[in-house]
Design a protein around this motif. Structure first.
Motif, PDB file in Angstrom:
ATOM      1  N   LEU A 444     -14.016 -45.541 -53.470  1.00  0.00           N
ATOM      2  CA  LEU A 444     -14.453 -46.939 -53.383  1.00  0.00           C
ATOM      3  C   LEU A 444     -14.438 -47.457 -51.957  1.00  0.00           C
ATOM      4  CD1 LEU A 444     -12.445 -48.700 -56.260  1.00  0.00           C
ATOM      5  CD2 LEU A 444     -14.911 -48.570 -56.081  1.00  0.00           C
ATOM      6  N   ILE A 445     -13.324 -47.172 -51.263  1.00  0.00           N
ATOM      7  CA  ILE A 445     -13.042 -47.813 -49.987  1.00  0.00           C
ATOM      8  C   ILE A 445     -13.349 -46.864 -48.823  1.00  0.00           C
ATOM      9  CG2 ILE A 445     -11.285 -48.978 -48.599  1.00  0.00           C
ATOM     10  CD1 ILE A 445     -12.061 -50.470 -51.163  1.00  0.00           C
ATOM     11  N   ARG A 446     -13.911 -47.428 -47.786  1.00  0.00           N
ATOM     12  CA  ARG A 446     -14.299 -46.656 -46.606  1.00  0.00           C
ATOM     13  C   ARG A 446     -13.092 -46.217 -45.793  1.00  0.00           C
ATOM     14  NH1 ARG A 446     -19.732 -48.769 -43.483  1.00  0.00           N
ATOM     15  NH2 ARG A 446     -20.426 -46.678 -43.016  1.00  0.00           N
ATOM     16  N   ASP A 447     -13.193 -45.032 -45.181  1.00  0.00           N
ATOM     17  CA  ASP A 447     -12.164 -44.595 -44.228  1.00  0.00           C
ATOM     18  C   ASP A 447     -12.095 -45.603 -43.082  1.00  0.00           C
ATOM     19  OD1 ASP A 447     -11.505 -42.320 -45.629  1.00  0.00           O
ATOM     20  OD2 ASP A 447     -12.868 -41.008 -44.518  1.00  0.00           O
ATOM     21  N   GLY A 448     -10.890 -45.885 -42.631  1.00  0.00           N
ATOM     22  CA  GLY A 448     -10.713 -46.789 -41.504  1.00  0.00           C
ATOM     23  C   GLY A 448     -10.413 -48.220 -41.889  1.00  0.00           C
ATOM     24  N   TYR A 449     -10.613 -48.575 -43.170  1.00  0.00           N
ATOM     25  CA  TYR A 449     -10.363 -49.960 -43.576  1.00  0.00           C
ATOM     26  C   TYR A 449      -8.874 -50.214 -43.783  1.00  0.00           C
ATOM     27  CZ  TYR A 449     -10.498 -54.321 -46.226  1.00  0.00           C
ATOM     28  OH  TYR A 449     -10.281 -55.598 -46.647  1.00  0.00           O
ATOM     29  N   PRO A 451      -5.085 -48.453 -43.120  1.00  0.00           N
ATOM     30  CA  PRO A 451      -4.277 -47.351 -42.570  1.00  0.00           C
ATOM     31  C   PRO A 451      -3.457 -46.645 -43.643  1.00  0.00           C
ATOM     32  CG  PRO A 451      -4.136 -49.294 -41.160  1.00  0.00           C
ATOM     33  CD  PRO A 451      -4.855 -49.721 -42.399  1.00  0.00           C
ATOM     34  N   GLU A 452      -2.914 -47.399 -44.590  1.00  0.00           N
ATOM     35  CA  GLU A 452      -2.116 -46.787 -45.657  1.00  0.00           C
ATOM     36  C   GLU A 452      -2.963 -45.839 -46.495  1.00  0.00           C
ATOM     37  OE1 GLU A 452       0.613 -48.001 -49.569  1.00  0.00           O
ATOM     38  OE2 GLU A 452      -0.349 -49.578 -48.366  1.00  0.00           O
ATOM     39  N   LEU A 453      -4.168 -46.281 -46.837  1.00  0.00           N
ATOM     40  CA  LEU A 453      -5.063 -45.446 -47.637  1.00  0.00           C
ATOM     41  C   LEU A 453      -5.475 -44.204 -46.851  1.00  0.00           C
ATOM     42  CD1 LEU A 453      -6.723 -45.084 -50.233  1.00  0.00           C
ATOM     43  CD2 LEU A 453      -8.544 -46.431 -49.169  1.00  0.00           C
ATOM     44  N   ASP A 454      -5.760 -44.371 -45.565  1.00  0.00           N
ATOM     45  CA  ASP A 454      -6.128 -43.219 -44.732  1.00  0.00           C
ATOM     46  C   ASP A 454      -5.003 -42.186 -44.699  1.00  0.00           C
ATOM     47  OD1 ASP A 454      -8.511 -44.467 -44.208  1.00  0.00           O
ATOM     48  OD2 ASP A 454      -7.952 -45.165 -42.209  1.00  0.00           O
ATOM     49  N   GLN A 455      -3.764 -42.646 -44.589  1.00  0.00           N
ATOM     50  CA  GLN A 455      -2.611 -41.746 -44.549  1.00  0.00           C
ATOM     51  C   GLN A 455      -2.476 -40.971 -45.860  1.00  0.00           C
ATOM     52  OE1 GLN A 455      -0.684 -40.805 -42.143  1.00  0.00           O
ATOM     53  NE2 GLN A 455       0.653 -39.546 -43.444  1.00  0.00           N
ATOM     54  N   LEU A 456      -2.636 -41.670 -46.971  1.00  0.00           N
ATOM     55  CA  LEU A 456      -2.540 -41.016 -48.283  1.00  0.00           C
ATOM     56  C   LEU A 456      -3.642 -39.962 -48.445  1.00  0.00           C
ATOM     57  CD1 LEU A 456      -1.732 -44.125 -50.498  1.00  0.00           C
ATOM     58  CD2 LEU A 456      -0.245 -42.146 -50.175  1.00  0.00           C
ATOM     59  N   ARG A 457      -4.838 -40.295 -47.981  1.00  0.00           N
ATOM     60  CA  ARG A 457      -5.932 -39.325 -48.080  1.00  0.00           C
ATOM     61  C   ARG A 457      -5.645 -38.082 -47.243  1.00  0.00           C
ATOM     62  NH1 ARG A 457     -10.953 -43.722 -47.811  1.00  0.00           N
ATOM     63  NH2 ARG A 457     -11.141 -44.016 -50.074  1.00  0.00           N
ATOM     64  N   THR A 458      -5.041 -38.286 -46.083  1.00  0.00           N
ATOM     65  CA  THR A 458      -4.667 -37.145 -45.243  1.00  0.00           C
ATOM     66  C   THR A 458      -3.658 -36.258 -45.960  1.00  0.00           C
ATOM     67  OG1 THR A 458      -5.069 -38.403 -43.216  1.00  0.00           O
ATOM     68  CG2 THR A 458      -3.648 -36.463 -43.034  1.00  0.00           C
ATOM     69  N   VAL A 459      -2.663 -36.887 -46.577  1.00  0.00           N
ATOM     70  CA  VAL A 459      -1.646 -36.143 -47.322  1.00  0.00           C
ATOM     71  C   VAL A 459      -2.291 -35.351 -48.453  1.00  0.00           C
ATOM     72  CG1 VAL A 459       0.339 -36.390 -48.871  1.00  0.00           C
ATOM     73  CG2 VAL A 459       0.242 -37.717 -46.748  1.00  0.00           C
ATOM     74  N   SER A 541      -5.693 -43.928 -55.970  1.00  0.00           N
ATOM     75  CA  SER A 541      -6.457 -44.619 -57.014  1.00  0.00           C
ATOM     76  C   SER A 541      -5.989 -46.060 -57.181  1.00  0.00           C
ATOM     77  CB  SER A 541      -6.318 -43.860 -58.340  1.00  0.00           C
ATOM     78  OG  SER A 541      -7.010 -44.533 -59.371  1.00  0.00           O
ATOM     79  N   ASP A 542      -4.672 -46.254 -57.260  1.00  0.00           N
ATOM     80  CA  ASP A 542      -4.130 -47.613 -57.420  1.00  0.00           C
ATOM     81  C   ASP A 542      -4.467 -48.484 -56.216  1.00  0.00           C
ATOM     82  OD1 ASP A 542      -3.061 -46.826 -59.816  1.00  0.00           O
ATOM     83  OD2 ASP A 542      -1.026 -46.511 -59.052  1.00  0.00           O
ATOM     84  N   LEU A 543      -4.315 -47.922 -55.017  1.00  0.00           N
ATOM     85  CA  LEU A 543      -4.539 -48.709 -53.805  1.00  0.00           C
ATOM     86  C   LEU A 543      -6.018 -49.047 -53.640  1.00  0.00           C
ATOM     87  CD1 LEU A 543      -3.358 -50.013 -51.312  1.00  0.00           C
ATOM     88  CD2 LEU A 543      -3.509 -47.809 -50.127  1.00  0.00           C
ATOM     89  N   GLU A 544      -6.901 -48.105 -53.952  1.00  0.00           N
ATOM     90  CA  GLU A 544      -8.337 -48.390 -53.850  1.00  0.00           C
ATOM     91  C   GLU A 544      -8.736 -49.533 -54.782  1.00  0.00           C
ATOM     92  OE1 GLU A 544     -11.384 -45.344 -52.389  1.00  0.00           O
ATOM     93  OE2 GLU A 544     -10.490 -44.456 -54.167  1.00  0.00           O
ATOM     94  N   GLN A 545      -8.237 -49.520 -56.004  1.00  0.00           N
ATOM     95  CA  GLN A 545      -8.563 -50.596 -56.931  1.00  0.00           C
ATOM     96  C   GLN A 545      -8.004 -51.936 -56.440  1.00  0.00           C
ATOM     97  OE1 GLN A 545      -8.031 -49.707 -61.178  1.00  0.00           O
ATOM     98  NE2 GLN A 545      -7.990 -47.536 -60.677  1.00  0.00           N
ATOM     99  N   GLN A 546      -6.806 -51.895 -55.894  1.00  0.00           N
ATOM    100  CA  GLN A 546      -6.186 -53.114 -55.368  1.00  0.00           C
ATOM    101  C   GLN A 546      -7.002 -53.670 -54.197  1.00  0.00           C
ATOM    102  OE1 GLN A 546      -2.039 -52.651 -54.123  1.00  0.00           O
ATOM    103  NE2 GLN A 546      -2.369 -54.167 -52.514  1.00  0.00           N
ATOM    104  N   LEU A 547      -7.386 -52.792 -53.266  1.00  0.00           N
ATOM    105  CA  LEU A 547      -8.160 -53.228 -52.102  1.00  0.00           C
ATOM    106  C   LEU A 547      -9.531 -53.740 -52.510  1.00  0.00           C
ATOM    107  CD1 LEU A 547      -7.284 -50.305 -49.656  1.00  0.00           C
ATOM    108  CD2 LEU A 547      -6.547 -52.695 -49.445  1.00  0.00           C
ATOM    109  N   PHE A 548     -10.165 -53.062 -53.469  1.00  0.00           N
ATOM    110  CA  PHE A 548     -11.481 -53.504 -53.940  1.00  0.00           C
ATOM    111  C   PHE A 548     -11.389 -54.899 -54.546  1.00  0.00           C
ATOM    112  CE2 PHE A 548     -14.740 -54.006 -57.183  1.00  0.00           C
ATOM    113  CZ  PHE A 548     -15.891 -53.666 -56.482  1.00  0.00           C
TER     114      PHE A 548
END
Length: 623
Positions: A444-449, A451-459, A541-548
């Motif tokens: 849902l959410i773009r890379d760079g929007y 930092p927390e989501l970017d870190q999780l994706r890296t992990v 998944s939870d964070l993307e829905q929250q950010l959206f």
């Protein structure tokens, strides 16, 4: 229905919620499905054309049931709405993973024919009105018409007219899908009975589905309550600025309607931030017979083909199509305002290049009004948000083209057009330009929007890369070339070895599952990275829905500005459409005067002229 003491806890929960929504089909969320039970299941299975099964089928009292996948619910709800039903959507309002015992559920939205916002259920070029009606003891009637999908809000009152004729005319003009009114007392008063007769008599008998009738408690239409509800919704202390401060019946109907929508929609309705008082002096009164016989928006047979609007509607957007229809059904009486429109049309006819560029840009704009409606109601999906962004991105180009034009109405559109740069910037930064279909899908959410989501994706990515490396390393270590590392939702990650290669399995492997032709194992290292990857993916998944949801709410907070821009786009679309029709059909500009004399030289009938057989010339007439 089965008594509560004989049911399971979840069925008792269903019965309690259903008791609060007796007149609706209850979509009861259970895991990945919306389930229906008892009479709801019987009716829904028939009208949705799905299988009817039963719960506790081996008991003496099996419970009829049916269900649909939650991700496909909108399509099934659409079928029920087309049949004239109302649907109460009961969701799980807490995370099942965190629930202690029974998951809490509550109705989050009630969908009715008058409150639907799904594009598949709406005519793009027509408003979808819900109407509220209030009658006074002396016979006068007030009504409010609201299109929930766009926020368009109109108030009318019968004043000195016959209330039956007034209501019949207004219902024929706006064709509401749902009619809200104060419920009758016990026993019904004479006023209650008269209102019921007026509503029943005023519903058009033209083959269309009759409006769904929704009686509501009379107190919600009380003057003080309704006025307070309405002013709160509009964010004002008085209605003087709208010209309806003293229109008590219209205000009562509007306030009662807003109260009903707040109950059923479960949202703030932020796009409903203004209203229009339809005074008798500004627009020409057209009764149903006139509209029908002049074939303004439909032919005598009932279809659009063969009507005046079918000849003139060259609009590029649904917004423009709806505004054109409104101009047809509410002709102006102010000569100066008519001339302002004419000047705009004349300039667009003359400035062919500018008009062509404007038309090309309008084709790129989606239905901003209805996109905004879904955003505010919290039903907009990822692709709706991208459509909104791409539509807003067209506004600067429109603004530039309008700057070259000089007629007052077009200059006004140019000066008042909000480019919504901040809204577009937010959507550009946050939402993936090629998003998934639903809010529950990843990406849902773009890379760079975030930092927390970017870190999780890296992990998650690193973990998956390491797990892929484990497969190659274990093959080499064990000498089993067919060894595979696989994943499923039940067992997570595991190492699969065929039965013929079990002799080569190290003792350090932990058996997880025995299959027909293979065994599944795990290792401490695999478990470690499984926890890392799966945990990160769940949090993603939870964070993307929250950010959206946050982005959608931030966008909804700008509803007034987006709505204003949409209205200007729609007005430009109609002006451009009429200018193009005038050029295409060789129409000229009539001179509007204040006198009673009508002179027509070489007049032509726009519809008959188009329907004439090929090669047959229409003979103009003087009047």
């Amino acid at each position: 229905m089965t008594t509560k003491d004989k049911t399971t806890p979840v069925m008792r929960q269903f019965l309690e919620i259903k008791a609060q929504h007796k007149n609706a089909i209850l979509f009861f969320r259970m895991g990945d499905f919306y389930e229906m039970f008892y009479e709801d299941a019987v009716v829904a299975s028939r009208d949705m054309e799905i299988a009817l099964t039963s719960r506790d089928r081996n008991s003496d009292n099996p419970v009829p049931m049916c269900g649909v996948p939650f991700h496909a619910a909108e399509g099934y709800i659409a079928r029920l709405i087309r049949k004239g039903h109302r649907v109460a959507i009961c969701d799980q309002v807490e995370d099942p993973r965190a629930a202690k015992g029974l998951v809490r559920r509550a109705v989050t939205r009630v969908v009715t024919p008058g409150t639907v916002t799904d594009a598949g259920l709406l005519e793009a070029r027509e408003n979808n009105f819900i109407c509220a009606v209030v009658r006074q003891g002396d016979g006068a009637v007030g009504a409010a018409f609201l299109d929930v999908s766009t926020g368009r809000f109109l108030l009318v009152e019968s004043e000195d007219e016959d209330p039956l004729e007034f209501l019949r005319r207004e219902l024929a003009r706006y064709r509401p899908r749902e009619l809200v009114h104060p419920e009758a007392g016990e026993p019904p008063s004479e006023s209650d009975q008269q209102l019921s007769r007026i509503i029943g008599d005023a519903v058009p008998e033209n083959g269309e589905i009759k409006p769904l009738l929704s009686p509501r408690p009379g107190w919600s239409f009380g003057e003080e309550t309704a006025r307070r509800t309405l002013t709160e919704q509009l964010g004002v202390s008085t209605l003087e600025g709208y010209g309806c401060e003293d229109r008590t019946l219209a205000v009562r109907s509007a306030g009662g309607l807003i109260h009903y929508l707040r109950e059923t929609q479960g949202s703030a309705l932020g796009h409903i931030d203004s209203l229009t008082w339809c005074s008798a002096g500004r627009f020409m009164t057209l009764d149903p017979a006139t509209v029908k016989n002049l074939e303004l928006v439909s032919s005598v047979e009932g279809g659009r083909e063969g009507s005046l609007i079918s000849v003139l509607d060259l609009t590029r957007t649904g917004m423009g199509g709806r505004k054109l229809r409104d101009w047809f059904l509410r002709p102006l009486l102010d000569a100066e305002e008519i001339r302002r429109r004419q000047e705009g049309l004349e300039e667009l006819q003359a400035e062919v290049t500018a008009a062509s560029r404007l038309g090309d840009r309008l084709k790129q704009i989606h239905d901003l009004e209805r996109l905004l409606g879904r955003v505010v109601l919290g039903t907009a999906g990822p692709r709706d948000m991208v459509a909104l962004k791409s539509s807003i991105a067209v506004l600067p180009g429109l603004h530039t083209e309008l700057s070259t034009l000089s007629s007052p109405i077009l200059t006004g559109l140019h000066q008042g057009l909000d480019l919504l740069d901040d809204v577009r910037g937010l959507l550009e930064q946050a939402i993936n330009p090629e998003p998934p279909a639903t809010i529950r899908d990843p990406g849902l959410i773009r890379d760079g929007y975030s930092p927390e989501l970017d870190q999780l994706r890296t992990v998650a990515r690193d973990g998956k890369r390491i797990i892929a490396g484990i497969e190659a390393r274990e093959r080499e270590r064990t000498g089993i070339s067919t060894l595979k590392v696989k994943y499923n939702r039940v067992f997570g990650y595991f190492i699969e070895v065929s039965k013929g290669n079990l002799a080569g399995v190290p003792q350090s492997y932990e058996r997880k599952q025995t299959m027909v032709g293979a065994e599944r194992f795990s290792t401490p290292e695999l478990k470690e990275y499984e926890e890392q990857v799966v945990g990160a993916e769940e949090r993603i998944s939870d964070l993307e829905q929250q950010l959206f949801t946050e982005v959608r709410e931030l966008t909804a907070a700008q509803a007034g500005r987006i709505k204003s821009a949409a209205d200007r786009v729609a007005t430009l679309d109609v002006l451009l459409c009429l200018a193009e029709a005038a050029s295409r059909h060789r129409y000229c500009r009539p001179a509007i005067t204040e006198g009673r004399r009508l002179n027509i030289t070489a007049g032509r009938h726009p519809v008959i002229e188009q329907l004439s057989p090929t090669g047959e010339r229409f003979v103009p007439n003087d009047v």
